[in-house]
Design a protein around this motif. Structure first.
Motif, PDB file in Angstrom:
ATOM      1  N   PRO A 100       0.795  -1.225   0.000  1.00  0.00           N
ATOM      2  CA  PRO A 100       0.000   0.000   0.000  1.00  0.00           C
ATOM      3  C   PRO A 100       0.833   1.284   0.000  1.00  0.00           C
ATOM      4  O   PRO A 100       0.642   2.171   0.827  1.00  0.00           O
ATOM      5  N   ALA A 101       1.785   1.367  -0.910  1.00  0.00           N
ATOM      6  CA  ALA A 101       2.574   2.581  -1.125  1.00  0.00           C
ATOM      7  C   ALA A 101       3.187   2.467  -2.510  1.00  0.00           C
ATOM      8  O   ALA A 101       3.149   1.406  -3.141  1.00  0.00           O
ATOM      9  N   LEU A 102       3.742   3.573  -2.976  1.00  0.00           N
ATOM     10  CA  LEU A 102       4.374   3.590  -4.293  1.00  0.00           C
ATOM     11  C   LEU A 102       5.839   3.199  -4.128  1.00  0.00           C
ATOM     12  O   LEU A 102       6.704   4.044  -3.887  1.00  0.00           O
ATOM     13  N   LEU A 103       6.093   1.906  -4.224  1.00  0.00           N
ATOM     14  CA  LEU A 103       7.468   1.426  -4.098  1.00  0.00           C
ATOM     15  C   LEU A 103       8.348   2.032  -5.187  1.00  0.00           C
ATOM     16  O   LEU A 103       7.851   2.321  -6.275  1.00  0.00           O
ATOM     17  N   PRO A 104       9.620   2.274  -4.886  1.00  0.00           N
ATOM     18  CA  PRO A 104      10.368   1.812  -3.714  1.00  0.00           C
ATOM     19  C   PRO A 104      10.219   2.685  -2.470  1.00  0.00           C
ATOM     20  O   PRO A 104      10.908   2.446  -1.469  1.00  0.00           O
ATOM     21  N   PHE A 145       8.579   3.924   1.010  1.00  0.00           N
ATOM     22  CA  PHE A 145       7.777   3.446   2.126  1.00  0.00           C
ATOM     23  C   PHE A 145       7.503   1.937   2.096  1.00  0.00           C
ATOM     24  O   PHE A 145       6.357   1.497   2.128  1.00  0.00           O
ATOM     25  N   PRO A 146       8.561   1.133   2.036  1.00  0.00           N
ATOM     26  CA  PRO A 146       8.369  -0.318   2.173  1.00  0.00           C
ATOM     27  C   PRO A 146       8.044  -0.673   3.621  1.00  0.00           C
ATOM     28  O   PRO A 146       8.094   0.180   4.517  1.00  0.00           O
ATOM     29  N   GLY A 147       7.711  -1.928   3.850  1.00  0.00           N
ATOM     30  CA  GLY A 147       7.442  -2.385   5.208  1.00  0.00           C
ATOM     31  C   GLY A 147       5.971  -2.372   5.564  1.00  0.00           C
ATOM     32  O   GLY A 147       5.113  -1.991   4.769  1.00  0.00           O
ATOM     33  N   VAL A 148       5.678  -2.755   6.798  1.00  0.00           N
ATOM     34  CA  VAL A 148       4.289  -2.998   7.211  1.00  0.00           C
ATOM     35  C   VAL A 148       3.508  -1.727   7.503  1.00  0.00           C
ATOM     36  O   VAL A 148       2.296  -1.780   7.693  1.00  0.00           O
ATOM     37  N   HIS A 149       4.159  -0.560   7.538  1.00  0.00           N
ATOM     38  CA  HIS A 149       3.460   0.680   7.880  1.00  0.00           C
ATOM     39  C   HIS A 149       3.484   1.665   6.715  1.00  0.00           C
ATOM     40  O   HIS A 149       3.655   2.869   6.907  1.00  0.00           O
ATOM     41  N   GLY A 150       3.298   1.166   5.511  1.00  0.00           N
ATOM     42  CA  GLY A 150       3.406   2.005   4.323  1.00  0.00           C
ATOM     43  C   GLY A 150       2.496   3.215   4.332  1.00  0.00           C
ATOM     44  O   GLY A 150       2.940   4.345   4.067  1.00  0.00           O
ATOM     45  N   GLN A 151       1.202   3.031   4.655  1.00  0.00           N
ATOM     46  CA  GLN A 151       0.269   4.165   4.624  1.00  0.00           C
ATOM     47  C   GLN A 151       0.580   5.209   5.702  1.00  0.00           C
ATOM     48  O   GLN A 151       0.712   6.393   5.385  1.00  0.00           O
ATOM     49  N   ASP A 177      -4.415  10.819   7.942  1.00  0.00           N
ATOM     50  CA  ASP A 177      -3.624   9.910   8.748  1.00  0.00           C
ATOM     51  C   ASP A 177      -3.528   8.602   7.962  1.00  0.00           C
ATOM     52  O   ASP A 177      -4.015   8.496   6.830  1.00  0.00           O
ATOM     53  N   GLY A 178      -2.881   7.613   8.528  1.00  0.00           N
ATOM     54  CA  GLY A 178      -2.709   6.370   7.808  1.00  0.00           C
ATOM     55  C   GLY A 178      -4.024   5.708   7.443  1.00  0.00           C
ATOM     56  O   GLY A 178      -4.154   5.112   6.368  1.00  0.00           O
ATOM     57  N   LYS A 179      -5.028   5.824   8.311  1.00  0.00           N
ATOM     58  CA  LYS A 179      -6.313   5.190   8.056  1.00  0.00           C
ATOM     59  C   LYS A 179      -7.032   5.841   6.886  1.00  0.00           C
ATOM     60  O   LYS A 179      -7.561   5.155   5.998  1.00  0.00           O
ATOM     61  N   GLY A 202      -5.083   5.167   3.759  1.00  0.00           N
ATOM     62  CA  GLY A 202      -5.187   3.746   3.448  1.00  0.00           C
ATOM     63  C   GLY A 202      -6.512   3.381   2.801  1.00  0.00           C
ATOM     64  O   GLY A 202      -6.551   2.536   1.900  1.00  0.00           O
ATOM     65  N   ALA A 203      -7.608   4.004   3.235  1.00  0.00           N
ATOM     66  CA  ALA A 203      -8.916   3.715   2.640  1.00  0.00           C
ATOM     67  C   ALA A 203      -8.959   4.152   1.180  1.00  0.00           C
ATOM     68  O   ALA A 203      -9.533   3.457   0.323  1.00  0.00           O
TER      69      ALA A 203
END
Length: 226
Positions: free
Chosen positions: A111-115, A117-123, A163-165, A168-169
């Motif tokens: 859920p991010a535009l790699l590369p 913000f990798p990892g479990v907290h991307g948003q 925020d991330g939520k 993320g939505a």
């Protein structure tokens, strides 16, 4: 013949649901043979069971090491006959044996535009950083987390008060469109990896109707049905 697919997940399985809906609508050339989770309480297992899809639980805590866990995953996938593996919120890092076994045949969504913000907290990482554009990425899985060649990305606006939520939505709505599309491309043999570049075979397919999707950019473009 439809390509047999195994879906691995750890949570609610909303991306799984998007795939199931497209498969049952005859849009994706895939046969979901197995939905597997490392958590017995994952709601994605319930989604699968409701549609008559076989499920399995391989709890990582039941194995002494990652190698043993991976071996159990491989055995379950092999038993299903799956030729493609789709990670849909599977919250375990896979070891080199299973990654190698499905090289070029395993997809993940982030859920991010790699590369970035990798990892479990991307948003939440993207929201805290104050980006103006964010989105999601479908990529092939390799030995590094969130690293493999990129298949498709979708970009959405990121707002100053997100925020991330909230961010993320906005992203999730497009995850549900680009991930089934990428799975369809892979299952129909239209994806070819050359180095870090993924090439898509053209097809005489009308573009998707993006009305109602809000401001977004998707590349490669979605096709009709997605």
């Amino acid at each position: 013949m439809k390509t047999p697919v195994a879906v691995l997940l750890s949570g609610s399985g909303s991306n799984l649901q998007a795939m199931i809906d497209k498969v049952q609508a005859g849009v994706i050339e895939a046969d979901i043979r197995l939905v597997l989770s490392n958590r017995a309480d994952a709601f994605g297992l319930t989604r699968a069971a409701k549609r008559g899809i076989p499920t399995a639980v391989v709890e990582h805590g039941a194995y002494p090491c990652r190698e043993a866990f991976d071996a159990a995953l491989l055995a379950a996938i092999a038993k299903s006959g799956a030729r493609v593996v789709v990670l849909a919120g599977f919250m375990r890092i896979l070891g080199p044996e299973i990654v190698s076994a499905f090289a070029g045949r395993m997809l993940n969504i982030h859920p991010a535009l790699l590369p970035s913000f990798p990892g479990v907290h991307g948003q939440p990482d993207a929201a805290r950083h104050g980006v103006k554009i964010s989105g999601c990425t479908v990529h092939f899985v390799d030995e590094k987390m969130d690293h493999g060649p990129i298949v498709i990305q979708a970009a959405v606006p990121a707002l100053a008060d997100d925020d991330g939520k909230a961010l993320g939505a906005r992203i999730l709505a497009l995850e549900h469109r680009i991930y089934p599309q990428a799975v369809h491309w892979l299952c129909t043999g239209r994806l070819h990896v050359r180095g870090r570049h993924v090439h898509l075979d053209p097809a005489d397919v009308p573009p998707a109707d993006m009305a109602g999707a809000g401001p977004c950019l998707v590349n490669p473009p979605l096709e009709q049905g997605f």
